[in-house]
Design an enzyme around this catalytic site. Structure first.
Site, PDB file in Angstrom:
ATOM      1  N   GLN A  84     -38.624  37.207 -22.815  1.00 36.73           N
ATOM      2  CA  GLN A  84     -39.341  35.760 -23.047  1.00 36.73           C
ATOM      3  C   GLN A  84     -39.714  35.833 -21.458  1.00 36.73           C
ATOM      4  O   GLN A  84     -40.942  35.396 -21.024  1.00 36.73           O
ATOM      5  CB  GLN A  84     -38.657  35.311 -23.647  1.00 36.73           C
ATOM      6  CG  GLN A  84     -39.856  33.887 -23.341  1.00 36.73           C
ATOM      7  CD  GLN A  84     -41.718  33.754 -24.946  1.00 36.73           C
ATOM      8  OE1 GLN A  84     -41.609  34.674 -24.894  1.00 36.73           O
ATOM      9  NE2 GLN A  84     -42.306  33.343 -23.698  1.00 36.73           N
ATOM     10  N   GLU A  85     -38.793  35.510 -20.642  1.00 40.29           N
ATOM     11  CA  GLU A  85     -39.011  35.355 -18.799  1.00 40.29           C
ATOM     12  C   GLU A  85     -39.879  36.378 -18.495  1.00 40.29           C
ATOM     13  O   GLU A  85     -40.502  35.708 -17.456  1.00 40.29           O
ATOM     14  CB  GLU A  85     -37.526  34.975 -18.809  1.00 40.29           C
ATOM     15  CG  GLU A  85     -37.404  34.207 -19.546  1.00 40.29           C
ATOM     16  CD  GLU A  85     -37.387  32.185 -18.524  1.00 40.29           C
ATOM     17  OE1 GLU A  85     -38.265  32.540 -18.067  1.00 40.29           O
ATOM     18  OE2 GLU A  85     -36.916  31.611 -19.709  1.00 40.29           O
TER      19      GLU A  85
END
Length: 181
Positions: A84-85
């Site tokens: 996600q990051e």
């Protein structure tokens, strides 16, 4: 990736190296093939999801395993956060200045002993350490820890839970949907 909506049971079976049989006197083989189609499609979907949270880079995978073991954080959670990051981009830098695989802000990185946030090993070590701190702070509540990782623990404390920020709410949903899959 196979698209099960547009793929027949025989072609799915064939794609996985399995044989396909037909029978003119019984529907049982057809039903078995349909069952197998569902099982293979489900398996393909699960394998696809697992592959989505693999880096494909041995040094990154090794850093994740090492940090998971050191801090007692589930490897799958670390991978979901990284996915996600940064999408497993070790050189990612956000508009806000967060850097590396786990998108550490410079001040946070420094406080965690990370001298080079773009170094995958240091970044994963520091990010996992911070994630563990948030998990400990929120008694193992993964959603709260993720919200704090994204929006800061001050915001989680201020709102008594996941802050009403759309970005943070989406962040928590995306990571937990991958993590709990």
């Amino acid at each position: 990736m196979l698209n099960s909506a547009n793929t027949t049971a025989p072609s799915l079976l064939s794609a996985y190296g399995l044989n396909s049989y037909t029978s003119s006197n019984s529907g049982s083989v057809t039903k078995a093939a349909e069952s197998t189609e569902t099982a293979v499609a489900d398996s393909a979907s699960n394998k696809h999801e697992a592959n989505q949270i693999r880096s494909g880079d041995f040094s990154i995978d090794s850093a994740i395993k090492k940090a998971a073991d050191k801090y007692g954080v589930d490897e799958k959670l670390i991978r979901a956060v990284i996915k996600q990051e940064s999408g497993f981009n070790a050189k990612a830098v956000s508009g806000a200045g967060a850097m590396g695989l786990m998108q550490l802000m410079p001040s946070t990185a420094s406080s965690l002993g990370v001298s080079n946030p773009l170094d995958p090993q240091q970044n994963v070590e520091g990010g996992t350490k911070y994630l563990k701190q948030m998990l400990d702070k929120y008694d193992g509540n993964v959603s709260m820890a993720l919200a704090a990782y994204n929006a800061g623990p001050g915001n989680v404390d201020r709102y008594g839970g996941i802050p009403p920020f759309q970005e943070t709410q989406n962040y928590v949903k995306k990571i937990t949907s991958v993590y709990y899959a």
